[in-house]
Design a protein around this motif. Structure first.
Motif, PDB file in Angstrom:
ATOM      1  N   MET A   1       0.831  -1.201   0.000  1.00 40.47           N
ATOM      2  CA  MET A   1       0.000   0.000   0.000  1.00 40.47           C
ATOM      3  C   MET A   1       0.862   1.246   0.000  1.00 40.47           C
ATOM      4  N   LYS A   2       0.475   2.213  -0.847  1.00 44.85           N
ATOM      5  CA  LYS A   2       1.160   3.494  -0.836  1.00 44.85           C
ATOM      6  C   LYS A   2       0.835   4.244   0.445  1.00 44.85           C
ATOM      7  N   GLY A   3       1.802   5.010   0.927  1.00 44.90           N
ATOM      8  CA  GLY A   3       1.543   5.969   1.986  1.00 44.90           C
ATOM      9  C   GLY A   3       1.320   5.408   3.367  1.00 44.90           C
ATOM     10  N   GLN A   4       1.681   4.141   3.609  1.00 47.61           N
ATOM     11  CA  GLN A   4       1.419   3.563   4.936  1.00 47.61           C
ATOM     12  C   GLN A   4       2.098   4.360   6.043  1.00 47.61           C
ATOM     13  N   ASP A 101      -4.511  -5.287   8.714  1.00 49.72           N
ATOM     14  CA  ASP A 101      -4.086  -5.174   7.324  1.00 49.72           C
ATOM     15  C   ASP A 101      -5.261  -5.511   6.414  1.00 49.72           C
ATOM     16  N   ALA A 102      -5.610  -4.598   5.519  1.00 47.43           N
ATOM     17  CA  ALA A 102      -6.719  -4.833   4.600  1.00 47.43           C
ATOM     18  C   ALA A 102      -6.447  -5.975   3.641  1.00 47.43           C
ATOM     19  N   GLY A 103      -5.195  -6.340   3.469  1.00 45.63           N
ATOM     20  CA  GLY A 103      -4.854  -7.450   2.590  1.00 45.63           C
ATOM     21  C   GLY A 103      -5.022  -8.806   3.236  1.00 45.63           C
ATOM     22  N   ARG A 104      -5.159  -8.842   4.567  1.00 45.86           N
ATOM     23  CA  ARG A 104      -5.351 -10.098   5.310  1.00 45.86           C
ATOM     24  C   ARG A 104      -6.370  -9.822   6.417  1.00 45.86           C
ATOM     25  N   LEU A 105      -7.613  -9.759   6.029  1.00 46.82           N
ATOM     26  CA  LEU A 105      -8.668  -9.383   6.970  1.00 46.82           C
ATOM     27  C   LEU A 105      -8.883 -10.482   8.017  1.00 46.82           C
ATOM     28  N   ALA A 124      -4.014   1.446  -3.454  1.00 46.38           N
ATOM     29  CA  ALA A 124      -3.835  -0.004  -3.550  1.00 46.38           C
ATOM     30  C   ALA A 124      -2.816  -0.372  -4.623  1.00 46.38           C
ATOM     31  N   ASP A 125      -1.789  -1.138  -4.230  1.00 46.73           N
ATOM     32  CA  ASP A 125      -0.811  -1.603  -5.205  1.00 46.73           C
ATOM     33  C   ASP A 125      -1.322  -2.820  -5.975  1.00 46.73           C
ATOM     34  N   ASP A 126      -2.263  -3.567  -5.384  1.00 49.61           N
ATOM     35  CA  ASP A 126      -2.860  -4.727  -6.053  1.00 49.61           C
ATOM     36  C   ASP A 126      -4.364  -4.692  -5.799  1.00 49.61           C
ATOM     37  N   PRO A 127      -5.097  -3.866  -6.540  1.00 43.75           N
ATOM     38  CA  PRO A 127      -6.522  -3.691  -6.251  1.00 43.75           C
ATOM     39  C   PRO A 127      -7.327  -4.974  -6.360  1.00 43.75           C
ATOM     40  N   SER A 164      -1.557   8.924  -6.573  1.00 48.85           N
ATOM     41  CA  SER A 164      -2.784   8.146  -6.533  1.00 48.85           C
ATOM     42  C   SER A 164      -2.825   7.189  -7.700  1.00 48.85           C
ATOM     43  N   ARG A 165      -3.448   6.064  -7.490  1.00 48.84           N
ATOM     44  CA  ARG A 165      -3.760   5.174  -8.595  1.00 48.84           C
ATOM     45  C   ARG A 165      -5.063   5.666  -9.206  1.00 48.84           C
TER      46      ARG A 165
END
Length: 235
Positions: A1-4, A101-105, A124-127, A164-165
């Motif tokens: 994730m960008k900007g963490q 982490d939103a990637g591992r809820l 998101a780097d991998d939406p 931004s993406r």
């Protein structure tokens, strides 16, 4: 994730709402909350997860409307701002803030009626992976927004702290197809960049917003809107 790292700084969290949602930014805040409420209604008794909940703008609002809400964010500083808001609010539903982490809820499959993610997918780097994880824990609905490629935001995107993406409509449609989500509705808004609204008093921003809304309310200018609000359902 960008900007963490940027979002987790104490000073960023403390100033986040004031910098973005004061002055003319109040109009942005109002419109985003309207989009979320319209997508989810009726809210009462709905079991909702907000990922990247930040300072709790939406989580607190939804709990006030009678929903049972979990707000999850990677930033402890942002979550503390949300907890402070919740303490001041008169909540009709329940509200819990979790760091994660939103990637591992940290929830089982089909755990929530609705999952929302506002101001998230531009980082998101991998939406696709994030959307799949949101779908896993939802049994009904996913609501999110995107910043758009063919908008004024593309002109100054390079100047933002982490960029931004930006998405085209076709890119989001492809994401929905890959994750087995059905589009219920999409609303496009804000021809005028967010940055302009945030930089001027509300008294000046309001007439600009009136013109923005009038001009933006047709199919041609929709293509140049800064943001899209997506309401989707599981297939």
């Amino acid at each position: 994730m960008k900007g963490q790292e940027w979002y987790q700084a104490d000073d960023v969290a403390e100033e986040y709402d004031d910098k973005r949602f004061s002055k003319g930014g109040q109009l942005i805040d109002r419109r985003e909350k309207q989009a979320v409420l319209e997508a989810i209604m009726p809210v009462e008794d709905r079991n909702i997860l907000e990922i990247a909940c930040g300072t709790g703008r939406f989580t607190v609002m939804l709990a006030e409307q009678g929903a049972d809400v979990v707000g999850l964010d990677i930033s402890a500083a942002m979550l503390q701002q949300g907890r402070t808001k919740a303490q001041r609010a008169d909540l009709a539903g329940t509200l819990e803030f979790l760091r994660g982490d939103a990637g591992r809820l940290p929830f089982p499959d089909d755990h929530f009626d609705t999952v929302i993610a506002m101001r998230f997918f531009h980082l998101a780097d991998d939406p696709e992976a994030f959307l799949r994880e949101m779908r896993r824990v939802s049994r009904d609905q996913i609501v999110f927004d995107t910043f758009n490629r063919f908008s004024a935001r593309s002109v100054y995107n390079w100047a933002l702290p982490m960029g931004s993406r930006l998405y085209s409509k076709s890119e989001v449609s492809e994401l929905l197809a890959k994750t087995n989500l059905t589009l219920v509705d999409v609303e496009d808004d804000f021809l005028v960049p967010y940055g302009l609204y945030r930089s001027i008093p509300n008294a000046l921003a309001s007439p600009i917003r009136t013109i923005d809304t009038a001009v933006g309310g047709n199919a041609v200018t929709d293509h140049f809107a800064s943001v899209s609000y997506w309401n989707t359902r599981l297939r």
